[in-house]
Design a protein around this motif. Sequence first.
Motif, mmCIF file in Angstrom:
data_model
loop_
_atom_site.group_PDB
_atom_site.id
_atom_site.type_symbol
_atom_site.label_atom_id
_atom_site.label_comp_id
_atom_site.label_asym_id
_atom_site.label_seq_id
_atom_site.Cartn_x
_atom_site.Cartn_y
_atom_site.Cartn_z
ATOM 1 N N GLU A 146 0.826 -1.210 0.000
ATOM 2 C CA GLU A 146 0.000 0.000 0.000
ATOM 3 C C GLU A 146 0.862 1.262 0.000
ATOM 4 O O GLU A 146 0.583 2.224 -0.720
ATOM 5 C CB GLU A 146 -0.921 0.010 1.222
ATOM 6 C CG GLU A 146 -2.036 -0.994 1.168
ATOM 7 C CD GLU A 146 -2.816 -1.067 2.477
ATOM 8 O OE1 GLU A 146 -2.654 -0.172 3.341
ATOM 9 O OE2 GLU A 146 -3.588 -2.027 2.632
ATOM 10 N N ILE A 147 1.906 1.255 0.811
ATOM 11 C CA ILE A 147 2.804 2.422 0.887
ATOM 12 C C ILE A 147 3.504 2.650 -0.443
ATOM 13 O O ILE A 147 3.557 3.777 -0.953
ATOM 14 C CB ILE A 147 3.817 2.245 2.039
ATOM 15 C CG1 ILE A 147 3.095 2.323 3.386
ATOM 16 C CG2 ILE A 147 4.930 3.288 1.956
ATOM 17 C CD1 ILE A 147 3.921 1.867 4.564
ATOM 18 N N VAL A 148 4.031 1.574 -1.029
ATOM 19 C CA VAL A 148 4.729 1.705 -2.317
ATOM 20 C C VAL A 148 3.760 2.185 -3.395
ATOM 21 O O VAL A 148 4.107 3.034 -4.226
ATOM 22 C CB VAL A 148 5.393 0.365 -2.716
ATOM 23 C CG1 VAL A 148 5.921 0.416 -4.134
ATOM 24 C CG2 VAL A 148 6.498 0.006 -1.732
ATOM 25 N N GLU A 149 2.525 1.690 -3.361
ATOM 26 C CA GLU A 149 1.528 2.121 -4.332
ATOM 27 C C GLU A 149 1.244 3.615 -4.206
ATOM 28 O O GLU A 149 1.166 4.336 -5.205
ATOM 29 C CB GLU A 149 0.250 1.308 -4.128
ATOM 30 C CG GLU A 149 -0.776 1.510 -5.206
ATOM 31 C CD GLU A 149 -1.929 0.542 -5.051
ATOM 32 O OE1 GLU A 149 -2.401 0.064 -6.077
ATOM 33 O OE2 GLU A 149 -2.354 0.273 -3.904
ATOM 34 N N LEU A 150 1.121 4.096 -2.989
ATOM 35 C CA LEU A 150 0.889 5.528 -2.773
ATOM 36 C C LEU A 150 2.089 6.357 -3.235
ATOM 37 O O LEU A 150 1.918 7.435 -3.809
ATOM 38 C CB LEU A 150 0.581 5.802 -1.303
ATOM 39 C CG LEU A 150 -0.785 5.335 -0.833
ATOM 40 C CD1 LEU A 150 -0.899 5.476 0.679
ATOM 41 C CD2 LEU A 150 -1.894 6.098 -1.538
ATOM 42 N N SER A 210 5.031 9.762 -9.406
ATOM 43 C CA SER A 210 5.126 9.398 -10.814
ATOM 44 C C SER A 210 4.435 10.421 -11.704
ATOM 45 O O SER A 210 3.232 10.610 -11.648
ATOM 46 C CB SER A 210 4.515 8.019 -11.034
ATOM 47 O OG SER A 210 4.685 7.641 -12.364
ATOM 48 N N LYS A 211 5.235 11.054 -12.533
ATOM 49 C CA LYS A 211 4.702 12.000 -13.507
ATOM 50 C C LYS A 211 4.503 11.314 -14.858
ATOM 51 O O LYS A 211 3.672 11.723 -15.644
ATOM 52 C CB LYS A 211 5.638 13.185 -13.642
ATOM 53 C CG LYS A 211 5.776 13.966 -12.352
ATOM 54 C CD LYS A 211 6.428 15.290 -12.602
ATOM 55 C CE LYS A 211 6.746 16.061 -11.379
ATOM 56 N NZ LYS A 211 5.776 16.142 -10.346
ATOM 57 N N ASP A 212 5.271 10.264 -15.115
ATOM 58 C CA ASP A 212 5.171 9.508 -16.359
ATOM 59 C C ASP A 212 4.060 8.458 -16.209
ATOM 60 O O ASP A 212 4.172 7.524 -15.428
ATOM 61 C CB ASP A 212 6.516 8.825 -16.653
ATOM 62 C CG ASP A 212 6.505 8.046 -17.945
ATOM 63 O OD1 ASP A 212 5.475 8.066 -18.665
ATOM 64 O OD2 ASP A 212 7.526 7.400 -18.242
ATOM 65 N N LYS A 234 2.844 0.698 -15.244
ATOM 66 C CA LYS A 234 3.634 -0.517 -15.070
ATOM 67 C C LYS A 234 3.862 -0.802 -13.595
ATOM 68 O O LYS A 234 3.781 -1.948 -13.155
ATOM 69 C CB LYS A 234 4.987 -0.403 -15.783
ATOM 70 C CG LYS A 234 4.887 -0.496 -17.280
ATOM 71 C CD LYS A 234 6.248 -0.401 -17.920
ATOM 72 C CE LYS A 234 6.145 -0.462 -19.416
ATOM 73 N NZ LYS A 234 7.439 -0.359 -20.075
ATOM 74 N N GLY A 235 4.122 0.225 -12.836
ATOM 75 C CA GLY A 235 4.344 0.053 -11.402
ATOM 76 C C GLY A 235 3.104 -0.418 -10.682
ATOM 77 O O GLY A 235 3.152 -1.331 -9.859
ATOM 78 N N THR A 236 1.970 0.193 -10.991
ATOM 79 C CA THR A 236 0.737 -0.227 -10.327
ATOM 80 C C THR A 236 0.303 -1.615 -10.798
ATOM 81 O O THR A 236 -0.290 -2.365 -10.027
ATOM 82 C CB THR A 236 -0.395 0.797 -10.525
ATOM 83 O OG1 THR A 236 -0.580 1.028 -11.918
ATOM 84 C CG2 THR A 236 -0.086 2.091 -9.820
ATOM 85 N N PHE A 237 0.612 -1.984 -12.031
ATOM 86 C CA PHE A 237 0.325 -3.336 -12.522
ATOM 87 C C PHE A 237 1.097 -4.356 -11.686
ATOM 88 O O PHE A 237 0.546 -5.353 -11.230
ATOM 89 C CB PHE A 237 0.695 -3.455 -14.003
ATOM 90 C CG PHE A 237 0.462 -4.830 -14.577
ATOM 91 C CD1 PHE A 237 -0.821 -5.234 -14.917
ATOM 92 C CD2 PHE A 237 1.517 -5.704 -14.778
ATOM 93 C CE1 PHE A 237 -1.043 -6.501 -15.451
ATOM 94 C CE2 PHE A 237 1.305 -6.964 -15.305
ATOM 95 C CZ PHE A 237 0.014 -7.359 -15.640
ATOM 96 N N ALA A 238 2.369 -4.095 -11.465
ATOM 97 C CA ALA A 238 3.197 -4.996 -10.657
ATOM 98 C C ALA A 238 2.670 -5.071 -9.224
ATOM 99 O O ALA A 238 2.630 -6.149 -8.619
ATOM 100 C CB ALA A 238 4.654 -4.532 -10.672
#
Length: 128
Positions: free
Chosen positions: A44-48, A54-56, A62-66
């Motif tokens: 949850e922390i990494v997702e936030l 993330s501006k790109d 890709k990050g949220t998919f992972a």
Amino acid sequence: MWNDLIILGSITLFVLGLGFLISYLRKKQIIDHDDVNLSRRIIEIVELIFVVISKDEKFKNKGTFALDLAKVVVDYIDNILDDDVDKKEVSLDVIWKLLEKFEITPTEEQWQLIEIIVDEGLKLQDKK
């Protein structure tokens, strides 16, 4: 077609391997539900952080998919830690969810093959 089969096989083997690993770690009292809950909080922390910094948009997707995949796996680990859960049902459920994330729908024959592999893997796991 081949890419889908490779992903399908990889996910099935990953889930079975994870099941073996979790079973072993639980027997050695290395992992429990508290560890899983900590993993959820970290995700949850990494997702936030991804959302905030993330501006790109492509990188963020890709990050949220992972992270979405990681959530499915953490839920699987949490469920499989319980002795009273149907491990086949839980394993097939997580395989289905992961395939959905990759937008892959297995044919009926492919799903039957996955069920056979899961059945045999769980039988082998029970023997150990």
